[in-house]
Design a protein around this motif. Structure first.
Motif, PDB file in Angstrom:
ATOM      1  N   ARG A 113       5.459 -55.334  13.009  1.00 42.89           N
ATOM      2  CA  ARG A 113       5.676 -54.692  14.316  1.00 42.89           C
ATOM      3  C   ARG A 113       5.434 -55.656  15.464  1.00 42.89           C
ATOM      4  O   ARG A 113       5.979 -55.489  16.548  1.00 42.89           O
ATOM      5  CB  ARG A 113       4.765 -53.472  14.468  1.00 42.89           C
ATOM      6  CG  ARG A 113       5.283 -52.237  13.786  1.00 42.89           C
ATOM      7  CD  ARG A 113       4.531 -50.986  14.231  1.00 42.89           C
ATOM      8  NE  ARG A 113       3.123 -51.028  13.903  1.00 42.89           N
ATOM      9  CZ  ARG A 113       2.589 -50.561  12.782  1.00 42.89           C
ATOM     10  NH1 ARG A 113       3.370 -50.030  11.862  1.00 42.89           N
ATOM     11  NH2 ARG A 113       1.301 -50.631  12.559  1.00 42.89           N
ATOM     12  N   GLY A 114       4.600 -56.658  15.233  1.00 46.53           N
ATOM     13  CA  GLY A 114       4.288 -57.618  16.282  1.00 46.53           C
ATOM     14  C   GLY A 114       5.425 -58.585  16.532  1.00 46.53           C
ATOM     15  O   GLY A 114       6.290 -58.799  15.684  1.00 46.53           O
ATOM     16  N   LYS A 115       5.409 -59.174  17.723  1.00 44.25           N
ATOM     17  CA  LYS A 115       6.432 -60.152  18.075  1.00 44.25           C
ATOM     18  C   LYS A 115       6.073 -61.538  17.541  1.00 44.25           C
ATOM     19  O   LYS A 115       6.945 -62.363  17.306  1.00 44.25           O
ATOM     20  CB  LYS A 115       6.573 -60.202  19.594  1.00 44.25           C
ATOM     21  CG  LYS A 115       7.776 -60.931  20.066  1.00 44.25           C
ATOM     22  CD  LYS A 115       7.993 -60.714  21.547  1.00 44.25           C
ATOM     23  CE  LYS A 115       9.259 -61.420  21.992  1.00 44.25           C
ATOM     24  NZ  LYS A 115       9.526 -61.235  23.392  1.00 44.25           N
ATOM     25  N   TYR A 116       4.763 -61.791  17.347  1.00 46.27           N
ATOM     26  CA  TYR A 116       4.290 -63.094  16.884  1.00 46.27           C
ATOM     27  C   TYR A 116       3.307 -62.918  15.741  1.00 46.27           C
ATOM     28  O   TYR A 116       2.579 -61.931  15.666  1.00 46.27           O
ATOM     29  CB  TYR A 116       3.596 -63.863  18.014  1.00 46.27           C
ATOM     30  CG  TYR A 116       4.484 -64.071  19.206  1.00 46.27           C
ATOM     31  CD1 TYR A 116       5.429 -65.087  19.230  1.00 46.27           C
ATOM     32  CD2 TYR A 116       4.399 -63.231  20.311  1.00 46.27           C
ATOM     33  CE1 TYR A 116       6.257 -65.268  20.318  1.00 46.27           C
ATOM     34  CE2 TYR A 116       5.224 -63.402  21.406  1.00 46.27           C
ATOM     35  CZ  TYR A 116       6.150 -64.419  21.410  1.00 46.27           C
ATOM     36  OH  TYR A 116       6.975 -64.592  22.480  1.00 46.27           O
ATOM     37  N   LEU A 117       3.263 -63.923  14.883  1.00 45.20           N
ATOM     38  CA  LEU A 117       2.344 -63.950  13.751  1.00 45.20           C
ATOM     39  C   LEU A 117       1.507 -65.215  13.850  1.00 45.20           C
ATOM     40  O   LEU A 117       2.048 -66.308  14.033  1.00 45.20           O
ATOM     41  CB  LEU A 117       3.141 -63.970  12.439  1.00 45.20           C
ATOM     42  CG  LEU A 117       2.337 -63.995  11.148  1.00 45.20           C
ATOM     43  CD1 LEU A 117       1.710 -62.617  10.905  1.00 45.20           C
ATOM     44  CD2 LEU A 117       3.235 -64.382   9.976  1.00 45.20           C
ATOM     45  N   ALA A 118       0.191 -65.064  13.755  1.00 41.76           N
ATOM     46  CA  ALA A 118      -0.696 -66.233  13.695  1.00 41.76           C
ATOM     47  C   ALA A 118      -0.721 -66.679  12.240  1.00 41.76           C
ATOM     48  O   ALA A 118      -1.220 -65.974  11.370  1.00 41.76           O
ATOM     49  CB  ALA A 118      -2.096 -65.868  14.169  1.00 41.76           C
ATOM     50  N   LEU A 119      -0.136 -67.842  11.982  1.00 33.99           N
ATOM     51  CA  LEU A 119      -0.089 -68.409  10.641  1.00 33.99           C
ATOM     52  C   LEU A 119      -1.123 -69.527  10.567  1.00 33.99           C
ATOM     53  O   LEU A 119      -0.999 -70.536  11.255  1.00 33.99           O
ATOM     54  CB  LEU A 119       1.312 -68.956  10.342  1.00 33.99           C
ATOM     55  CG  LEU A 119       1.495 -69.686   9.011  1.00 33.99           C
ATOM     56  CD1 LEU A 119       1.193 -68.765   7.830  1.00 33.99           C
ATOM     57  CD2 LEU A 119       2.908 -70.239   8.907  1.00 33.99           C
ATOM     58  N   THR A 120      -2.151 -69.313   9.751  1.00 36.73           N
ATOM     59  CA  THR A 120      -3.211 -70.307   9.588  1.00 36.73           C
ATOM     60  C   THR A 120      -3.033 -71.014   8.257  1.00 36.73           C
ATOM     61  O   THR A 120      -3.039 -70.380   7.200  1.00 36.73           O
ATOM     62  CB  THR A 120      -4.602 -69.650   9.666  1.00 36.73           C
ATOM     63  OG1 THR A 120      -4.741 -69.002  10.935  1.00 36.73           O
ATOM     64  CG2 THR A 120      -5.701 -70.685   9.511  1.00 36.73           C
ATOM     65  N   THR A 121      -2.863 -72.331   8.344  1.00 37.40           N
ATOM     66  CA  THR A 121      -2.752 -73.176   7.161  1.00 37.40           C
ATOM     67  C   THR A 121      -4.004 -74.044   7.099  1.00 37.40           C
ATOM     68  O   THR A 121      -4.794 -74.083   8.044  1.00 37.40           O
ATOM     69  CB  THR A 121      -1.480 -74.041   7.224  1.00 37.40           C
ATOM     70  OG1 THR A 121      -1.496 -74.791   8.441  1.00 37.40           O
ATOM     71  CG2 THR A 121      -0.232 -73.178   7.157  1.00 37.40           C
ATOM     72  N   PHE A 122      -4.165 -74.738   5.982  1.00 36.78           N
ATOM     73  CA  PHE A 122      -5.382 -75.514   5.774  1.00 36.78           C
ATOM     74  C   PHE A 122      -5.067 -76.976   5.492  1.00 36.78           C
ATOM     75  O   PHE A 122      -4.247 -77.276   4.632  1.00 36.78           O
ATOM     76  CB  PHE A 122      -6.188 -74.930   4.610  1.00 36.78           C
ATOM     77  CG  PHE A 122      -6.629 -73.521   4.850  1.00 36.78           C
ATOM     78  CD1 PHE A 122      -7.810 -73.261   5.511  1.00 36.78           C
ATOM     79  CD2 PHE A 122      -5.841 -72.457   4.437  1.00 36.78           C
ATOM     80  CE1 PHE A 122      -8.214 -71.954   5.758  1.00 36.78           C
ATOM     81  CE2 PHE A 122      -6.231 -71.151   4.671  1.00 36.78           C
ATOM     82  CZ  PHE A 122      -7.425 -70.897   5.334  1.00 36.78           C
ATOM     83  N   ARG A 123      -5.755 -77.853   6.219  1.00 35.73           N
ATOM     84  CA  ARG A 123      -5.647 -79.284   5.939  1.00 35.73           C
ATOM     85  C   ARG A 123      -6.352 -79.584   4.622  1.00 35.73           C
ATOM     86  O   ARG A 123      -7.106 -78.764   4.100  1.00 35.73           O
ATOM     87  CB  ARG A 123      -6.292 -80.088   7.066  1.00 35.73           C
ATOM     88  CG  ARG A 123      -5.514 -79.990   8.360  1.00 35.73           C
ATOM     89  CD  ARG A 123      -6.087 -80.910   9.410  1.00 35.73           C
ATOM     90  NE  ARG A 123      -5.255 -80.860  10.600  1.00 35.73           N
ATOM     91  CZ  ARG A 123      -5.717 -80.855  11.825  1.00 35.73           C
ATOM     92  NH1 ARG A 123      -7.019 -80.927  12.056  1.00 35.73           N
ATOM     93  NH2 ARG A 123      -4.884 -80.799  12.840  1.00 35.73           N
ATOM     94  N   LYS A 124      -6.146 -80.786   4.107  1.00 34.90           N
ATOM     95  CA  LYS A 124      -6.769 -81.168   2.827  1.00 34.90           C
ATOM     96  C   LYS A 124      -8.287 -81.090   2.889  1.00 34.90           C
ATOM     97  O   LYS A 124      -8.937 -80.802   1.888  1.00 34.90           O
ATOM     98  CB  LYS A 124      -6.327 -82.572   2.418  1.00 34.90           C
ATOM     99  CG  LYS A 124      -4.887 -82.618   1.970  1.00 34.90           C
ATOM    100  CD  LYS A 124      -4.481 -84.010   1.551  1.00 34.90           C
ATOM    101  CE  LYS A 124      -3.025 -84.031   1.136  1.00 34.90           C
ATOM    102  NZ  LYS A 124      -2.571 -85.360   0.741  1.00 34.90           N
ATOM    103  N   ASP A 125      -8.871 -81.327   4.092  1.00 36.54           N
ATOM    104  CA  ASP A 125     -10.327 -81.259   4.223  1.00 36.54           C
ATOM    105  C   ASP A 125     -10.830 -79.839   4.471  1.00 36.54           C
ATOM    106  O   ASP A 125     -12.016 -79.622   4.666  1.00 36.54           O
ATOM    107  CB  ASP A 125     -10.824 -82.204   5.325  1.00 36.54           C
ATOM    108  CG  ASP A 125     -10.392 -81.773   6.721  1.00 36.54           C
ATOM    109  OD1 ASP A 125      -9.737 -80.720   6.876  1.00 36.54           O
ATOM    110  OD2 ASP A 125     -10.724 -82.505   7.683  1.00 36.54           O
TER     111      ASP A 125
END
Length: 123
Positions: free
Chosen positions: A10-22
């Motif tokens: 339903r939202g216009k934006y999604l917060a996509l959290t990815t992870f660095r190798k550390d």
């Protein structure tokens, strides 16, 4: 408050959290579309988020504003990079959902290789 595919879509934006190798979290606001029990987003194939997903498909997702500020809780999900045919389809549905802005965004990045991302919420 339960976070579901429906509430995220339903939202216009999604917060996509990815992870660095550390293990460092990197959160980016992205446009999204819902397809069945998944969310679809698109990005440049050489972007940091695409590289991080190649290394670690575990992500966090949540609703956010245009600047990426969370407007609700985040939940665990799995991300999978799409093949070129799926990526084209994802780009097309993003253009339809976001209209002129979606078309301009994807046009601005013309000539750059894009990759679609399929996101499934973790059980």
């Amino acid at each position: 408050m339960d976070v579901t595919i429906e509430s995220l879509a339903r939202g216009k934006y999604l917060a996509l959290t990815t992870f660095r190798k550390d293990g460092t979290k990197v959160t980016t606001p992205v446009w999204l579309v819902r397809e069945a029990d998944t969310l679809l987003v698109a990005t440049e194939a050489t972007s940091g988020k695409a590289r991080r997903i190649r290394n670690n498909p575990s992500v966090l997702v949540g609703s956010c504003d245009v600047r990426g500020r969370l407007t609700g809780p985040q939940v665990s999900a799995n991300a999978q990079l799409q093949d070129p045919a799926q990526t084209q389809r994802t780009s097309d549905v993003i253009k339809r959902r976001y209209g002129l802005l979606g078309w301009l965004f994807l046009r601005r990045s013309a000539g750059k290789e894009r990759v679609g991302i399929t996101i499934s919420l973790s059980a």
